[in-house]
Every structure is written in C-alpha cells, then in structure tokens.
Design an enzyme around this catalytic site. Structure first.
Site, PDB file in Angstrom:
ATOM      1  N   TYR A 143     -19.112  -3.956  62.604  1.00  0.00           N
ATOM      2  CA  TYR A 143     -18.368  -3.487  63.787  1.00  0.00           C
ATOM      3  C   TYR A 143     -17.668  -2.188  63.433  1.00  0.00           C
ATOM      4  O   TYR A 143     -17.017  -2.102  62.386  1.00  0.00           O
ATOM      5  CB  TYR A 143     -17.339  -4.545  64.206  1.00  0.00           C
ATOM      6  N   ASP A 238     -17.197   2.764  56.425  1.00  0.00           N
ATOM      7  CA  ASP A 238     -16.159   2.348  57.362  1.00  0.00           C
ATOM      8  C   ASP A 238     -15.190   1.436  56.604  1.00  0.00           C
ATOM      9  O   ASP A 238     -15.461   0.252  56.403  1.00  0.00           O
ATOM     10  CB  ASP A 238     -16.788   1.635  58.558  1.00  0.00           C
ATOM     11  N   LYS A 266      -6.195  -0.132  60.744  1.00  0.00           N
ATOM     12  CA  LYS A 266      -5.500  -1.343  60.294  1.00  0.00           C
ATOM     13  C   LYS A 266      -4.358  -1.048  59.298  1.00  0.00           C
ATOM     14  O   LYS A 266      -3.323  -0.567  59.722  1.00  0.00           O
ATOM     15  CB  LYS A 266      -6.528  -2.353  59.783  1.00  0.00           C
TER      16      LYS A 266
END
Ligand SMILES: *Cc1c(COP(=O)(O)O)cnc(C)c1O
Length: 428
Positions: A143, A238, A266
């Site tokens: 994702y 990522d 995050k």
C-alpha cells in the site's frame, strides 16, 4: 461494554461516509462496531465507554514511544502559542531536514508533505520526471497511499474491503501501474523485459506491513536494487511504515540497501499529519522551485507538525537502545503468543521483525498477498473480538501489521499472552 461507541457510530454514519474518516477504522472485515477513543497514555487507549485497551496499532506507527509522550505534548503546546501556521519558511524546517538527513543513510535532501499518500505520489512524479518514463512496478498487497497510480492490487483497506478495481481510477492511469507478487523477483525481471525503457520506478515496502507483516525474502530487495541499476529505473523504498521504526535509518540501514528515493510518513510526524520524500541531491534538485517537477503544499512544514516530529525523531536518534528494547519486547510477545496458540492447537504463523509483527492463521509461510488471503481470516475475526473484549486492541484486519510501542511493559505483554489463551479457550 460498547454502548456509547455504538450510539456514536450510528450518528457518525449519517454525516461521515461509513462513519469513519479512514476505511480500516470501521471494523468492516472483523464485523461489529468500531470503538470510539477518548484519550490515551503510554501503552493504553481508553474509549468513550471507559474501557481500557493495550494498544497494538499505536496510530499505525507514530506512537512508537507510547501515547501522549510528554516531550512531544509539551513541544506542541509551546509552539502552538507562536502561531499554528505561517505559510513562510521557518528555522525549524531547516533543523528537521538536517536531523532527517543525519539519521537516514544515502539522502541529501528532503521535502516535507502532509501524508504518506502525498509522499509516495510526489516520489512517483519525481521518478517519472527524472527518467522521462511513465510506468511503475508495484507489488500486490503493498500500500502506498490512495493516489490513483497506487490503487492497483493495493493492500491495507483496499484489501480489507476486497475491492478489485477502484471506481474513479481511470483505465489509462491504471495501465501505467504494473503489479506483481511480493518476493517474486523473476516476475519483476519479466515485466521489465516486456516493457523495455518504459519503467520509471519500482516502488516497494521493504517490509510489507499492509497485508499483515511480511518480510522480504533474502535477496529480494538486493535483486530489485540491481535490476534498477541495470535498467536505469528509480528504486523507491516506501518507508512510510518502516522509516524510523526498523532502525533510525529505516530499512535502508537495517538491510544495508540503497534506495534512490525514500518516502516517509507515520512516525516522522510524531502523530501529526506529516509525510516526506527524500533522496540524493541530483534527483531531489529536480523538484520545484529548484527544478521543474512541481510539488507544493499550503501547510507543508507546518510548525506544530514539525516540532512534534522533530521531538520524537531526536529522542529516537539519541537513544539507539530503544530499537533493541523494542525488538526484545516484540520477541517476548511473539514467543508467548506462539506458545499460547500452539497449546490451544491453533495452526498459525507469526511473522515479525523489529517492532512489527502479525498473526496469520495458516499452516504455510506467509510470503505474499495470495498466502495472506488464504489464511483463516474468519478465525482472525473471532480472535480480534475476543481480544478486544479482554482489553487488547489489535489491528481490526488480518491485512495490517501490529505495532509494538516502547511504552509496552512486561505486565502488558503477559496480560496480552493471557488474553490470547483465554480468547482461544472462548473461541474453540
Ligand atoms: C500508511 C502508508 C502509506 C500512506 O500514508 P498516509 O499518511 O495514510 O497517506 C503509504 N505507504 C505505506 C507503506 C503506508 O504504510
């Protein structure tokens, strides 16, 4: 136990699509009513009905030192008084960039954005602009946020909701995204051969955390790196999830593999909405206003977000022992859960690395999305609710990683293992 949450969810459904502002929160795959949180401290979250939970999502990563970590809270309070936004540069942005460049290997420059989605979307534009090519290779169940280009065979909520093709993503855009199984290097090689000089970038989660936690098999990341070198492809790691979590320098440091562009989110914002993408100078200087590849943000580098992230990152940078302690806590939990599930006769797999882990109810190793999808996710659903009722908040989907925080104490780990034993007795 959940009276107020149930009432709130009903109200929410009238004014917020699905009652939540991000799909996985809705408990769709595990069923039942999402729990509405009231406050949190350290390892615990407290809901609106007054129930306490040991937290294993930790805001999906940022709460690596626990909730309401005092230095971060204090810094936010102090900086809020100086104004919550300027729309002009600040010294703090320079200090944050210097700190990040100092912590993460192989990057000279960093651009701050407001989410992981923006970071990945901008990184892909940069790779395309830099190479003059259009296509991108991604991995099934990885994702990279909700930008159009990445909503092809995506993990996280897309996988949780079982959406095959996202309406609204045009066929033209989707056609430029090529997707292959995680850990399948020969398939990547084949795609490159079939699309000569057309692949701008390969983007990968160096440890997959959006289909449960899935480790890269030995040689996988190294193989991707060398394919990128051979074919002039930009290698995007990522690290929205793994950055500052697996090590202070993220997966690049842990696996000793260089990316061309790295994306963050995050942890980088300490719980505030922040993302970033970073790379070597010769690539990053193509970003506007240094170069022509346009990227901008009214609230990018927001001072409150920056001081929250800065305070958290600085702590992680100055206390490398946090990472070894996080890993020890995770290993203890994994060992205890293996014993508890094994004693109950439950077939299971636990993948873990650093402070990421996940439990899959399957008899075969979980190495890719097909394997994760084939696990007994009905048993996960029951396990999730049994744990929730016992005060343990797991990710509400088997397609998500668990996150261990430094606030987690020995008694919390023991409590969790006991809860797993009791849950299995209750379920089976
Ligand atoms: C969470 C996540 C994103 C998206 O970040 P948002 O801040 O939710 O937009 C991108 N990539 C990975 C690996 C993630 O885990």
């Amino acid at each position: 136990m959940f009276t107020k949450s149930k009432a709130l969810f009903e109200e929410a459904g009238k004014v917020i699509p699905g009652g939540v502002n991000s799909p996985v929160r809705a408990f769709k795959s595990v069923g039942g009513t999402p729990v509405f949180m009231q406050h949190a401290k350290g390892a615990y979250m407290y809901d609106v009905d007054g129930n306490r939970y040991i937290d294993y999502i930790n805001s999906w990563g940022p709460m690596i030192l626990g909730h309401a970590y005092e230095p971060v809270v204090k810094a936010i309070q102090e900086y809020a008084a100086y104004s919550t936004s300027f729309g002009a540069p600040t010294q703090l942005e320079v200090e944050v960039a210097e700190l990040i460049v100092g912590m993460v290997p192989n990057i000279d420059m960093v651009r701050m954005v407001n989410s992981g989605t923006e970071a990945c979307m901008s990184a892909l534009r940069l790779a395309r602009g830099f190479t003059g090519r259009n296509k991108v290779i991604k991995f099934e169940g990885n994702y990279h946020g909700h930008a159009d280009s990445f909503l092809v065979s995506a993990g996280s909520g897309v996988a949780t909701l079982g959406i095959q093709a996202v309406p609204g993503v045009t066929a033209t855009v989707a056609a430029d995204t090529l997707s292959v199984a995680y850990n399948n290097l020969p398939a990547v090689e084949q795609l490159i051969a079939e699309n000569p000089d057309e692949i701008a970038a390969i983007i990968v989660e160096p440890v997959a955390g959006n289909m449960g936690c899935i480790l890269p098999q030995p040689g996988f990341l190294e193989g991707l790196r060398s394919l990128c070198d051979q074919h002039g492809i930009i290698f995007i790691m990522d690290e929205v999830m793994t950055g500052f979590r697996l090590a202070k320098g993220g997966a690049q440091e842990l696996f000793n593999i260089k990316a061309d562009i790295v994306t963050f989110g995050k942890i980088i914002g300490g719980g505030m909405p922040v993302g970033a993408f970073a790379g070597r100078r010769e690539i990053m200087e193509h970003i506007a206003p240094a170069g022509k590849i346009y990227q901008a943000g009214t609230l990018s580098g927001n001072p409150i977000a920056m001081i929250a992230g800065y305070t958290l990152l600085k702590t992680l940078n100055e206390h490398p022992s946090i990472y070894t302690q996080l890993e020890e806590k995770t290993n203890q939990l994994v060992t205890g859960l293996r014993a508890a599930l094994g004693a109950a006769g439950v077939v299971h797999q636990i993948n873990s690395i650093g402070s990421m882990m996940s439990v899959h109810f399957a008899e075969y190793p979980i190495v890719d999305f097909t394997a994760a999808s084939g696990a007994n996710n009905e048993l996960f659903r029951r396990f999730f609710h049994a744990m929730l009722e016992r005060g343990v908040y797991l990710p509400p989907s088997a397609f998500e990683s668990w996150f261990i925080s430094h606030a987690l104490g020995q008694e919390d780990i023991d409590f969790t293992i006991d809860a797993a034993k009791a849950s299995m007795q209750h379920i089976l």
